[in-house]
Design a protein around this motif. Structure first.
Motif, short mmCIF file in Angstrom:
data_model
loop_
_atom_site.label_atom_id
_atom_site.label_comp_id
_atom_site.label_asym_id
_atom_site.label_seq_id
_atom_site.Cartn_x
_atom_site.Cartn_y
_atom_site.Cartn_z
N ILE A 127 0.76 -1.23 -0.08
CA ILE A 127 0.00 0.01 -0.03
C ILE A 127 0.84 1.41 0.02
O ILE A 127 0.59 2.31 -0.69
N MET A 128 1.81 1.38 0.90
CA MET A 128 2.77 2.49 1.04
C MET A 128 3.70 2.90 -0.30
O MET A 128 3.97 3.91 -0.59
N THR A 129 3.70 1.63 -1.33
CA THR A 129 4.53 1.92 -2.37
C THR A 129 3.67 2.25 -3.46
O THR A 129 4.27 2.39 -4.67
N LEU A 130 2.49 2.17 -3.32
CA LEU A 130 1.39 2.65 -4.28
C LEU A 130 1.60 4.35 -4.84
O LEU A 130 2.07 5.11 -4.17
N PRO A 131 1.44 4.61 -6.34
CA PRO A 131 1.68 5.74 -6.86
C PRO A 131 0.59 6.74 -6.34
O PRO A 131 -0.47 6.64 -5.77
N GLY A 132 1.53 7.79 -5.64
CA GLY A 132 0.73 8.78 -5.20
C GLY A 132 0.40 8.78 -3.52
O GLY A 132 -0.05 9.89 -3.21
N VAL A 133 0.72 7.86 -3.08
CA VAL A 133 0.29 7.66 -1.48
C VAL A 133 0.72 8.58 -0.62
O VAL A 133 2.09 8.92 -0.74
N GLY A 134 0.12 9.42 0.02
CA GLY A 134 0.67 10.67 0.96
C GLY A 134 0.45 10.05 2.25
O GLY A 134 1.20 9.24 2.89
N ASN A 135 -0.62 10.44 3.01
CA ASN A 135 -0.82 10.07 4.71
C ASN A 135 -1.77 8.93 4.52
O ASN A 135 -2.50 8.61 3.73
N VAL A 136 -1.51 8.26 5.52
CA VAL A 136 -2.43 6.92 5.76
C VAL A 136 -2.97 6.71 7.22
O VAL A 136 -2.01 7.06 8.10
N ASP A 137 -3.92 6.46 7.56
CA ASP A 137 -4.68 6.47 8.88
C ASP A 137 -5.14 4.95 8.83
O ASP A 137 -6.19 4.59 7.96
N ALA A 138 -5.08 4.28 9.90
CA ALA A 138 -5.36 2.96 10.05
C ALA A 138 -6.39 2.94 11.36
O ALA A 138 -6.05 3.49 12.37
N ASN A 139 -7.46 2.12 11.29
CA ASN A 139 -8.46 1.80 12.14
C ASN A 139 -8.57 0.39 12.12
O ASN A 139 -9.06 -0.14 11.18
N VAL A 140 -8.33 -0.38 13.28
CA VAL A 140 -8.58 -1.61 13.42
C VAL A 140 -9.89 -2.01 13.75
O VAL A 140 -10.23 -1.59 14.83
N MET A 141 -10.64 -2.91 13.03
CA MET A 141 -11.80 -3.24 13.50
C MET A 141 -11.93 -4.28 14.59
O MET A 141 -11.06 -5.10 14.50
N LEU A 142 -12.62 -3.88 15.68
CA LEU A 142 -12.75 -5.09 17.00
C LEU A 142 -14.05 -5.78 16.62
O LEU A 142 -13.79 -7.02 17.17
N SER A 143 -15.21 -5.29 16.12
CA SER A 143 -16.27 -6.17 16.01
C SER A 143 -17.00 -5.51 14.73
O SER A 143 -16.84 -4.37 14.51
N GLU A 144 -17.83 -6.43 14.35
CA GLU A 144 -18.79 -5.92 13.39
C GLU A 144 -20.31 -6.25 13.40
O GLU A 144 -20.45 -7.45 13.83
N GLU A 145 -20.94 -5.29 13.29
CA GLU A 145 -22.65 -5.58 13.35
C GLU A 145 -23.14 -5.36 12.29
O GLU A 145 -23.19 -4.43 11.57
N ARG A 146 -23.72 -6.45 11.56
CA ARG A 146 -24.37 -6.40 10.25
C ARG A 146 -25.84 -6.17 10.41
O ARG A 146 -26.58 -6.78 10.97
N LEU A 147 -26.14 -5.19 9.38
CA LEU A 147 -27.72 -4.90 9.70
C LEU A 147 -28.28 -5.53 8.30
O LEU A 147 -27.93 -4.89 7.16
N SER A 148 -29.01 -6.55 8.33
CA SER A 148 -29.39 -7.21 6.96
C SER A 148 -30.65 -6.79 6.76
O SER A 148 -31.44 -6.10 7.47
N GLY A 149 -30.92 -6.90 5.29
CA GLY A 149 -32.32 -6.56 4.88
C GLY A 149 -32.09 -5.56 4.00
O GLY A 149 -31.30 -4.70 3.99
N PRO A 150 -33.45 -5.32 3.06
CA PRO A 150 -33.43 -4.41 2.08
C PRO A 150 -33.29 -2.92 2.79
O PRO A 150 -33.63 -2.87 4.18
N LEU A 151 -33.17 -1.77 2.04
CA LEU A 151 -33.08 -0.40 2.33
C LEU A 151 -34.65 0.02 2.73
O LEU A 151 -35.58 -0.68 2.49
#
Length: 151
Positions: A127-151
């Motif tokens: 990722i850091m070697t990709l063309p044009g990359v400047g700043n990168v900020d990372a957020n590690v996912m702790l858990s995920e709650e999925r809301l299923s169903g249509p809009l």
């Protein structure tokens, strides 16, 4: 834009819960015959409302225990086009989604890795070697709650 009626919405609701339903089962759930349900689904597909089916994999069970959301700010927009960055980042298998966003960052990436050391390798070597990359900020996912169903 396609005009949806109550039966169309019921079909979308049923397919969002279980995308692999046969036309026969789908028809029974929404009160249509198998051919009528099939025709409705075809109409929704042709209109682009249904754009295929999706398989949800349990990444943890496949050995991918870390998901990280990256905010990427391009540093040299004049020298590298957005299309070049998008093409390059989309070629990295660990990058699950690439979203061009408005705000602090230019892109939001969802990156899946086996562990933190594997993520660090992907970040440093790919990722850091990709063309044009400047700043990168990372957020590690702790858990995920999925809301299923249509809009």
């Amino acid at each position: 834009m396609i005009e949806l009626d109550d039966i169309d919405r019921a079909i979308l609701r049923a397919l969002s819960e279980e995308a692999g339903l046969s036309a026969s089962v789908l028809g029974k759930r929404v009160g249509l015959s198998q051919p009528a349900a099939w025709r409705r689904v075809q109409r929704l597909e042709e209109a682009g409302v249904l754009a295929g089916t999706r398989l949800d994999l349990d990444l943890a069970k496949l050995g991918f225990g870390v998901t990280v959301f990256l905010g990427v700010k391009l540093g040299t927009k004049g020298r590298v086009s957005l299309a070049d960055f998008e093409r390059a980042v989309s070629a990295i298998p660990e990058v699950q989604t690439v979203e061009h966003v408005l705000g602090l960052y230019d892109y939001r990436l969802r990156v899946t890795a086996r562990d933190i050391a594997d993520f660090e390798r992907v970040l440093r070597r790919r990722i850091m070697t990709l063309p044009g990359v400047g700043n990168v900020d990372a957020n590690v996912m702790l858990s995920e709650e999925r809301l299923s169903g249509p809009l």
